[in-house]
Enzyme design. Structure first.
Site, PDB file in Angstrom:
ATOM      1  N   ASP A  87       0.786  -1.307   0.138  1.00 47.61           N
ATOM      2  CA  ASP A  87      -0.071  -0.158  -0.187  1.00 47.61           C
ATOM      3  C   ASP A  87       0.883   1.324   0.107  1.00 47.61           C
ATOM      4  OD1 ASP A  87       0.812  -0.734   2.542  1.00 47.61           O
ATOM      5  OD2 ASP A  87      -0.656   0.836   3.476  1.00 47.61           O
ATOM      6  N   GLU A 150       0.013  -0.794   5.782  1.00 42.76           N
ATOM      7  CA  GLU A 150       1.296  -0.363   6.566  1.00 42.76           C
ATOM      8  C   GLU A 150       1.091   1.069   6.863  1.00 42.76           C
ATOM      9  OE1 GLU A 150       5.351   1.091   7.557  1.00 42.76           O
ATOM     10  OE2 GLU A 150       3.631   1.750   5.627  1.00 42.76           O
ATOM     11  N   ASP A 174      12.523  -0.922   4.350  1.00 38.18           N
ATOM     12  CA  ASP A 174      11.479   0.287   4.296  1.00 38.18           C
ATOM     13  C   ASP A 174      12.218   1.334   5.153  1.00 38.18           C
ATOM     14  OD1 ASP A 174       9.223   1.753   3.913  1.00 38.18           O
ATOM     15  OD2 ASP A 174       8.188   0.767   5.362  1.00 38.18           O
TER      16      ASP A 174
END
Length: 462
Positions: A87, A150, A174
Site C-alpha cells: 500500500d 502499513e 523500508d
C-alpha cells in the site's frame, strides 16, 4: 559470490517489473473494499500481481484473506522474514510526471511508492529469486511477507500473525542503510471539539493521512469583508512563500492554501498547509464565534510551529534515539464539530502515560477531548544480536563503509518481530522523498539494494 555482478545480469528484468508494480495505484480505498479486498480494489490488484508473479517463478505463496500474505522459499524449521508493504499513501499534487506512470528520468524511476515501499519490495523479491535461481543451499525458510495496510492502521500484519508463524529474525526494506535497530514509539490520536452553529467558518479541511504533512488545506468563510480578506490572504501567502487561491462564491469566501507534503516522522521537512491556514484564520478573521476561537486556538497554542511538542509541554530529545515529534496530519471543522488527527512519535526513554496525561490536561483547558486510535511502543534490537551482526558484515563487505547503527522516527514492519530491524533502501546522504511529490528511486541504488538483500537473505538462512 559476486552479488553485484549477479544483479547486473538481471537488472533489466528488475527495472521492468518495478515499473509494472508502481503503475498500479494501491491506495487504501474503503469505497471499493470487499471481503477478499479489505483495503480496496487497487491494493488487491497490486497484491494479486505480486502473488501471481511469485507463482509463475516457482515460489510457494500464501494469501491470508487479502490482509497480508507471503512468498516462501527454502526448507527448515526456522523462518527468516523480509517484511514489505504494497500500500502507498495518496499521491497528492505537484508531480512532474503522472504519479503512477513510473517514468524514468535521469536514472531514476518516479512514482508514488518508488521508495516507500514498492521499489524496495521488488528489490527484495528479485534478491530472493536470485538466491533461488542460483540454487544456494539454505537451512531455513525465507518468507517475503507482503502487508497491505502499513500506511494506515497495520491491520494487515495483525491479522496475518493470527494465522501464520512469527519469523525468528528478519528485516524490513523500508527505511535506511546501514541498519536501523531502534524505532520510536508511534501514537495516532484524535482531538475532538463539540458541535454547534458555525457563524464564520462554514468548513475547514486539511490532510488525508496522519503520517503525512498535509499538502492542501481549504476553508469556506462567511461574514467578512471580502476585499479586506483577499488583501490579507495575498499578503500572508507572499510573506510565507507559499501558494494559494481565494475566490468568492455568493456571500462566502473560499480559501485554498498549498503547503508541501512530507513523511510525518519529520514534520519540518514539509510545510503544513492545515496549520498555516488555521494560523491565518486565527490571526486575521475577527468574527469567529467562541466555539470557533477555541478550535483554532488549539491549533495555534499547541501545534503551530511546534513540531517537537514544545507548546504541549512534551518535548524530549535523546542524542542517539531522537526527539519527540508531532505531526498534525488531518484537520476538519464543520457544523458537526472539529477534529484534529495527530501522529506522535517518541523515543525510548519517554514515559508514554505521563506524555499522554500532559496532552490531555492541556486540551481540557480548551474543552476538547482526546482519544487514541493506535499506539505502538518503541522497538529495539541489541547491537550484539546475530541478526544485527550478520547485516553489519553484509553491508561492510559490499560497500566498504562502516555499518553504523541508527535509530529513526519512522515505524517499519520490523517492529512486528521480536528480532527485526530495518535495512535500507536509502543510502547515507540520500534525500528522503517518501510521501512527497516526485517520489523516486535511483536505478543504481535499486540494484545496489537488491545485491545487499540477496546476500543478507543467504547469510541469514544458509
Amino acid at each position: 559470490m559476486h552479488w553485484k555482478k549477479e544483479v547486473e545480469a538481471i537488472s533489466e528484468d528488475l527495472i521492468i517489473h518495478t515499473q509494472k508494480l508502481l503503475q498500479i495505484k494501491s491506495v487504501l480505498d474503503d469505497d471499493t473494499k470487499t471481503e477478499d479486498a479489505p483495503f480496496g480494489k487497487g491494493i488487491r490488484e497490486a497484491y494479486d500481481w505480486m502473488l501471481n508473479l511469485a507463482k509463475k517463478d516457482g515460489f510457494k505463496v500464501r494469501d491470508v484473506d487479502g490482509y497480508a500474505g507471503h512468498i516462501e522459499y527454502g526448507d527448515g524449521e526456522g523462518i527468516v522474514g523480509v517484511l514489505c508493504h504494497l500500500d502507498v499513501v495518496p499521491e497528492g499534487e505537484g508531480w512532474t510526471s503522472p504519479p503512477y506512470s513510473a517514468e524514468i528520468r535521469n536514472g531514476n524511476i518516479y512514482a508514488r511508492g518508488a521508495i516507500d515501499d514498492k521499489g524496495p519490495t521488488m528489490a527484495a523479491y528479485f534478491a530472493l529469486r536470485l538466491v533461488k535461481d542460483l540454487g544456494l543451499p539454505l537451512t531455513k525458510r525465507v518468507r517475503l511477507i507482503l502487508g497491505n495496510d502499513e500506511e494506515s492502521q497495520w491491520r494487515c500484519v495483525e491479522h496475518y500473525f493470527k494465522y501464520e508463524e512469527m519469523p525468528s529474525i528478519g528485516f524490513a526494506p523500508d527505511a535506511d542503510f546501514p541498519i536501523i535497530n531502534a524505532e520510536k514509539g508511534i501514537c495516532d490520536f484524535e482531538i475532538t471539539t463539540k458541535s454547534g452553529i458555525n457563524s464564520t467558518i462554514k468548513e475547514f479541511r486539511s490532510g488525508e493521512r496522519l503520517n503525512m504533512v498535509p499538502e492542501q488545506a481549504s476553508a469556506i468563510i462567511s461574514g467578512v469583508d471580502m476585499q479586506e480578506i483577499k488583501s490579507l490572504f495575498t499578503n500572508f501567502i507572499n510573506n510565507h512563500n507559499v501558494k494559494g487561491e481565494i475566490k468568492t462564491e455568493r456571500s462566502e469566501v473560499v480559501v485554498r492554501l498549498h503547503g508541501k507534503s512530507a513523511h510525518g516522522m519529520e514534520p519540518d521537512n514539509g510545510v503544513n498547509s492545515g496549520l498555516l491556514l488555521a494560523h491565518f484564520i486565527q490571526k486575521y478573521v475577527p468574527t469567529l464565534s467562541e466555539k470557533e476561537k477555541r478550535f483554532f486556538l488549539i491549533l495555534e497554542d499547541y501545534f503551530y510551529q511546534s513540531s517537537r511538542g514544545e507548546k504541549l509541554g512534551i518535548s524530549y530529545s535523546d542524542e542517539v534515539k531522537g526527539d519527540v515529534t508531532v505531526n498534525v496530519g488531518i484537520i476538519s471543522f464543520t457544523s458537526e464539530g472539529g477534529k484534529i488527527g495527530v501522529n506522535l512519535r517518541y523515543p525510548e526513554g519517554v514515559n508514554f502515560t505521563t506524555l499522554y496525561d500532559t496532552i490531555e490536561n492541556k486540551l481540557s483547558e480548551k474543552e476538547a477531548s482526546l482519544s487514541i486510535r493506535t499506539h505502538i511502543e518503541p522497538h529495539a534490537v541489541e547491537e550484539q544480536h546475530p541478526l544485527v551482526q550478520t547485516l553489519v558484515k553484509v553491508y561492510e563487505e559490499q560497500t566498504g563503509e562502516n555499518a553504523e547503527l541508527l535509530a529513526i522516527g519512522g515505524g517499519t514492519y520490523a517492529r512486528s518481530l521480536d528480532a527485526g530491524v530495518a535495512f535500507g533502501p536509502m543510502f547515507p546522504g540520500q534525500v528522503d522523498v517518501a510521501h512527497q511529490a516526485d517520489e523516486y528511486i535511483s536505478i543504481e541504488n535499486l540494484k545496489k539494494a537488491t545485491a545487499l538483500y540477496a546476500q543478507a537473505i543467504y547469510e541469514l538462512a544458509k
